[in-house]
Design a protein around this motif. Structure first.
Motif, short mmCIF file in Angstrom:
data_model
loop_
_atom_site.label_atom_id
_atom_site.label_comp_id
_atom_site.label_asym_id
_atom_site.label_seq_id
_atom_site.Cartn_x
_atom_site.Cartn_y
_atom_site.Cartn_z
N THR A 35 0.81 -1.23 0.00
CA THR A 35 0.00 0.00 0.00
C THR A 35 0.84 1.28 0.00
O THR A 35 0.28 2.37 -0.10
N ALA A 36 2.17 1.15 0.11
CA ALA A 36 3.04 2.33 0.00
C ALA A 36 4.45 1.88 -0.34
O ALA A 36 4.90 0.82 0.10
N ARG A 37 5.14 2.71 -1.10
CA ARG A 37 6.54 2.47 -1.47
C ARG A 37 7.32 3.77 -1.39
O ARG A 37 6.77 4.86 -1.58
N ALA A 38 8.63 3.63 -1.15
CA ALA A 38 9.55 4.76 -1.30
C ALA A 38 9.86 4.95 -2.78
O ALA A 38 9.51 4.11 -3.63
N ALA A 39 10.55 6.03 -3.11
CA ALA A 39 10.86 6.33 -4.52
C ALA A 39 11.74 5.26 -5.15
O ALA A 39 11.72 5.09 -6.38
N ASP A 40 12.51 4.53 -4.36
CA ASP A 40 13.37 3.47 -4.89
C ASP A 40 12.64 2.13 -5.02
O ASP A 40 13.26 1.12 -5.38
#
Length: 236
Positions: free
Chosen positions: A187-192
């Protein structure tokens, strides 16, 4: 009656006498959200574990040491830090029993990784080694400060609680989810691309984040909302 939320402690062997340890930010966050924390002593008696679970309305798994790679079918690799097999066995048993009872589950950092391993997933043992192009997820300095952005999946629990598809989070970890476990969705990720939040897709409430909202509940409404949402699920 406030819902009773179990939080496992761990055995700290750093000093002459072993101690049951837990950062106080975790139970403080549960209290701030309206729950009643119950600290669970690490041990391996199945009868006691069953009785512990019967006392609870929900289970929270906090951050901490690396999970031993043998629990997800790997040998320790370079960058994997000191592990506690006894802690891993204890917390995995708690999660299994809690799932059998249909208790709500919430986890932070190691907690998210533990849920993933419990459901058959794997981990990056060390992000700088295995994903050298990744962000610096191990935050230097004050761990309360915001560190990097995340992108949040539309329609997810995270989007509802954070009020949008972008946010900034604090970050103190060098491991992360690699292969996702069964019955989970990102449900969420960092830019990498590193996974920053997951939720269950079936059965009882399961939610977890890779960052540390417990350190920001007094200054960040979204972080408090994560704990309030969990406590509300435990009251149902």
């Amino acid at each position: 009656m406030k819902p009773v939320i179990g939080i496992p402690t761990f055995v700290d062997e750093a000093e002459k006498y072993n101690k049951c340890s837990l950062y106080e930010d975790y139970p403080n966050a549960i209290v701030a959200a309206g729950g009643l924390p119950l600290l669970l002593h690490q041990h391996d008696c199945e009868e006691n574990l069953l009785q512990m679970i019967r006392l609870l309305d929900g289970l929270f798994i906090p951050g901490g040491a690396d999970i031993h790679p043998s629990f997800y079918g790997q040998e320790p690799a370079r960058g994997c830090s000191a592990c506690s097999m006894a802690r891993d066995v204890f917390e995995l048993a708690l999660v299994s029993l809690a799932r059998e009872r249909g208790l709500p589950l919430f986890g932070v950092c190691r907690g998210m990784q533990l849920f993933n391993v419990a459901l058959g997933g794997t981990l990056y043992q060390d992000l700088p080694t295995e994903l050298p192009e990744s962000l610096a997820h191990w935050q230097p300095g004050e761990p309360y400060d915001l560190h990097h952005g995340i992108s949040i999946e539309p329609g997810s629990r995270m989007e509802r609680l954070f009020g949008g598809e972008k946010s900034l989070v604090n970050s103190t970890h060098h491991q992360a989810i690699k292969a996702l476990g069964q019955g989970l969705r990102v449900t969420a990720r960092a830019a990498d691309g590193v996974i920053e939040a997951i939720e269950g897709t079936q059965g009882a409430y399961l939610h977890a984040v890779q960052f540390h909202p417990e350190r920001r509940v007094s200054r960040d409404g979204a972080c408090l909302a994560l704990f309030e949402d969990f406590v509300h699920a435990c009251q149902s």
